[in-house]
Structures are given as structure tokens and as C-alpha cells.
Design a protein around this motif. Structure first.
Motif, short mmCIF file in Angstrom:
data_model
loop_
_atom_site.label_atom_id
_atom_site.label_comp_id
_atom_site.label_asym_id
_atom_site.label_seq_id
_atom_site.Cartn_x
_atom_site.Cartn_y
_atom_site.Cartn_z
N ALA A 152 0.81 -1.19 -0.03
CA ALA A 152 0.07 -0.09 0.01
C ALA A 152 0.86 1.23 -0.04
CB ALA A 152 -0.93 -0.21 1.16
N PRO A 153 0.35 2.25 -0.72
CA PRO A 153 1.26 3.67 -0.58
C PRO A 153 1.18 4.15 0.85
CG PRO A 153 -1.07 4.00 -1.58
CD PRO A 153 -0.80 2.50 -1.18
N ALA A 154 2.04 5.37 0.79
CA ALA A 154 1.90 6.18 2.14
C ALA A 154 0.59 6.59 2.72
CB ALA A 154 3.13 7.33 1.94
N ALA A 155 0.68 7.03 3.97
CA ALA A 155 -0.71 7.61 4.64
C ALA A 155 -1.43 8.49 3.60
CB ALA A 155 -0.52 8.04 5.86
N GLY A 156 -2.76 8.38 3.45
CA GLY A 156 -3.56 9.25 2.68
C GLY A 156 -4.31 8.76 2.04
N SER A 157 -5.35 9.44 0.91
CA SER A 157 -6.37 8.80 0.19
C SER A 157 -5.81 8.71 -0.98
CB SER A 157 -7.46 9.92 0.43
OG SER A 157 -8.74 9.29 -0.29
N TRP A 158 -5.79 7.73 -1.67
CA TRP A 158 -5.37 7.32 -2.89
C TRP A 158 -6.49 6.64 -3.93
CZ3 TRP A 158 -0.62 9.44 -3.40
CH2 TRP A 158 -0.10 9.68 -2.05
N THR A 159 -6.20 6.86 -5.26
CA THR A 159 -6.72 5.90 -6.22
C THR A 159 -5.68 5.20 -6.77
OG1 THR A 159 -8.62 7.49 -6.94
CG2 THR A 159 -8.36 5.64 -8.41
N VAL A 160 -6.14 3.77 -6.58
CA VAL A 160 -5.33 2.88 -7.03
C VAL A 160 -5.84 2.20 -8.34
CG1 VAL A 160 -3.78 0.44 -6.66
CG2 VAL A 160 -4.10 2.46 -4.80
N GLU A 161 -5.08 2.29 -9.47
CA GLU A 161 -5.36 1.49 -10.78
C GLU A 161 -4.37 0.14 -10.76
OE1 GLU A 161 -5.17 1.54 -15.51
OE2 GLU A 161 -3.69 2.28 -14.09
N VAL A 162 -5.11 -1.02 -10.96
CA VAL A 162 -4.22 -2.36 -11.27
C VAL A 162 -4.56 -2.76 -12.75
CG1 VAL A 162 -3.73 -4.68 -10.62
CG2 VAL A 162 -4.14 -3.10 -8.77
N HIS A 163 -3.70 -2.55 -13.59
CA HIS A 163 -3.95 -3.18 -14.98
C HIS A 163 -3.29 -4.32 -15.12
CE1 HIS A 163 -3.04 -3.23 -19.51
NE2 HIS A 163 -4.23 -2.74 -19.21
N VAL A 164 -4.11 -5.09 -15.73
CA VAL A 164 -3.74 -6.60 -16.14
C VAL A 164 -3.95 -7.26 -17.36
CG1 VAL A 164 -4.63 -9.02 -15.28
CG2 VAL A 164 -4.67 -7.34 -13.38
N VAL A 165 -2.92 -7.93 -17.81
CA VAL A 165 -3.05 -8.49 -18.95
C VAL A 165 -3.18 -9.87 -18.73
CG1 VAL A 165 -1.90 -8.95 -21.20
CG2 VAL A 165 -1.50 -6.64 -20.15
N PHE A 166 -4.33 -10.44 -19.35
CA PHE A 166 -4.38 -12.12 -18.91
C PHE A 166 -3.59 -12.98 -19.88
CE2 PHE A 166 -7.78 -9.61 -16.95
CZ PHE A 166 -7.80 -10.27 -15.80
N GLY A 171 -7.58 -10.86 -23.24
CA GLY A 171 -7.77 -9.69 -22.96
C GLY A 171 -7.17 -9.00 -21.97
N ASP A 172 -7.27 -7.81 -21.54
CA ASP A 172 -6.53 -6.89 -20.52
C ASP A 172 -7.83 -6.08 -20.03
OD1 ASP A 172 -6.20 -5.36 -23.22
OD2 ASP A 172 -5.98 -3.88 -21.62
N ALA A 173 -7.48 -5.68 -18.59
CA ALA A 173 -8.49 -4.69 -18.09
C ALA A 173 -7.91 -3.97 -16.86
CB ALA A 173 -9.41 -5.55 -17.35
N SER A 174 -8.43 -2.82 -16.59
CA SER A 174 -8.06 -1.93 -15.52
C SER A 174 -9.10 -1.84 -14.35
CB SER A 174 -7.89 -0.71 -15.89
OG SER A 174 -6.68 -0.38 -16.70
N TYR A 175 -8.62 -2.06 -13.21
CA TYR A 175 -9.61 -2.11 -12.11
C TYR A 175 -9.05 -0.94 -11.08
CZ TYR A 175 -10.30 -6.92 -13.78
OH TYR A 175 -10.69 -8.06 -14.64
N PHE A 176 -10.07 -0.29 -10.47
CA PHE A 176 -9.76 0.79 -9.57
C PHE A 176 -10.11 0.49 -8.15
CE2 PHE A 176 -9.57 2.27 -13.78
CZ PHE A 176 -8.79 3.28 -13.79
N TRP A 177 -9.40 0.92 -7.18
CA TRP A 177 -9.87 0.88 -5.92
C TRP A 177 -9.38 2.52 -5.13
CZ3 TRP A 177 -7.83 -3.17 -8.19
CH2 TRP A 177 -8.41 -4.36 -7.76
N ARG A 178 -10.24 2.63 -4.03
CA ARG A 178 -9.84 3.94 -3.29
C ARG A 178 -9.42 3.69 -2.05
NH1 ARG A 178 -13.04 9.58 -2.70
NH2 ARG A 178 -11.54 10.34 -1.02
N LEU A 179 -8.12 3.68 -1.75
CA LEU A 179 -7.45 3.40 -0.75
C LEU A 179 -7.44 4.47 0.43
CD1 LEU A 179 -4.42 1.21 -1.52
CD2 LEU A 179 -6.89 0.51 -1.06
N GLU A 180 -7.89 4.28 1.82
CA GLU A 180 -7.70 5.40 2.66
C GLU A 180 -6.97 4.66 3.61
OE1 GLU A 180 -9.33 7.89 2.80
OE2 GLU A 180 -10.48 7.70 1.04
N VAL A 181 -5.52 5.10 3.63
CA VAL A 181 -4.27 4.48 3.98
C VAL A 181 -4.10 5.24 5.28
CG1 VAL A 181 -1.87 3.88 3.76
CG2 VAL A 181 -3.48 4.00 1.76
N THR A 182 -3.85 4.52 6.52
CA THR A 182 -3.50 5.22 7.81
C THR A 182 -2.20 4.68 8.50
OG1 THR A 182 -4.47 3.27 8.95
CG2 THR A 182 -6.00 5.26 8.57
#
Length: 182
Positions: A152-166, A171-182
């Protein structure tokens, strides 16, 4: 009419036959030495109901990329938002997404899993502040082959994208999460 009532006349006719099951001797010669056994009566019970077989694990979906879940070590997984993807003969172009919310600790190991047997050829995880509206200035959190795992990144509020090539060129795809890091 039930099967038993339909079989009753047949049973009565058979009861009137010789008790030995052998025909009487013929005036033209001796009786055969052996007889074929009498076939068994048809069963009046219904065949057993078919036993349902469990559904196989989901294989690579034909209609689009599999759902992806992100979890911190020992935490509950959160399904990510599916962004841009190419799958088979189709795809979707999506804007940068804010992502599905997940609270984690700084530097905590994160793992992405998929709800299918789709194998990952390569992946890349990157983050931007949650206030960003795109990937400009993104920091790479990790990349590799196989199952995506990164810190996980440093403390803060982040949008994380994970791009995957299968694997296998599906195919391939991008997935998104909003991390609240403490």
C-alpha cells in the motif's frame, strides 16, 4: 391406470402356466434340455432422481473480464471497479474511476484475486491522490507476472489502478480502488 393394474393380467396368465416353467413334452420329440430364463418383470418403481452435479468453478468468462478483488493481508476482499478493458472481440473505454473504498495500513501487503480461472500474464499497480481525475503523475506501486501483490502507498487517500494483461491473449483490463491509508 397404475403399472400394477396393467401388470395384473400378465401375472394371472403366467400363474396358469406350468409350475416348472417348462413346456409339456412334444409328441414329435423330447423337450429341449435347457430353457432360457424367464426375463425379470419390469420394475414398477420409478428410476432414482438424477443427482445434481455441482457447477464447475467459473472458467474464463466469455462476456468480459472477471471481477477482481483487492485485500490487505488477513482482511476482507473488496471488488474493484472495472475500467477500460479489451476482451475477445469487444471492450469498453472508461474514464479514470475513483475506485471501490478500502481502508489499509501504510505499506501493508495487498493482493488482487480474480473470480475465475483466468491466469495473469502481466500486471502493473499505480496510484494517484484520490482528488486526481486521471493518471498524470501516478506512482508505480508494483508490477510483474502472475498474481498481483504489492505494498500500500503512504498514508493518505489514493486511487489505485491495477492494469492486468491476461494469459492466452484473452484480453486486458484496468481495475480501481480508493485506498484510505492510515
Amino acid at each position: 391406470m397404475s403399472h400394477r393394474r396393467a401388470l395384473l393380467p400378465l401375472v394371472l396368465v403366467m400363474a396358469g402356466c406350468s409350475s416348472t416353467g417348462m413346456p409339456p413334452p412334444s409328441p414329435t420329440g423330447p423337450a429341449p434340455a435347457t430353457m432360457s430364463p424367464v426375463p425379470p418383470m419390469p420394475s414398477t418403481s420409478l428410476p432414482p432422481a438424477p443427482v445434481p452435479t455441482p457447477a464447475p468453478a467459473e472458467t474464463v468468462p466469455a462476456d468480459g473480464p472477471p471481477a477482481a478483488q483487492l485485500a490487505a493481508e488477513g482482511g476482507d476482499p473488496v471488488t474493484g471497479q472495472l475500467g477500460t478493458y479489451v476482451w475477445g472481440d469487444g471492450g469498453s473505454d472508461s474514464p479514470w474511476l475513483p475506485g471501490a473504498s478500502l481502508a489499509v495500513g501504510a505499506g501493508e501487503p495487498l493482493t488482487v484475486t480474480f473470480r475465475s480461472s483466468a491466469a495473469v500474464a502481466t500486471w502493473r499497480a499505480r496510484s494517484v491522490p484520490s482528488t486526481a481525475d486521471g493518471p498524470a503523475g501516478a506512482s508505480v506501486l508494483g508490477e510483474g507476472a502472475g498474481s498481483p501483490t504489492f505494498g500500500a502507498p503512504a498514508a493518505g487517500s489514493w486511487t489505485v489502478e491495477v492494469h492486468v494483461v491476461f494469459d492466452g491473449g484473452v484480453g486486458d483490463a484496468s481495475y480501481f480502488w480508493r485506498l484510505e491509508v492510515t
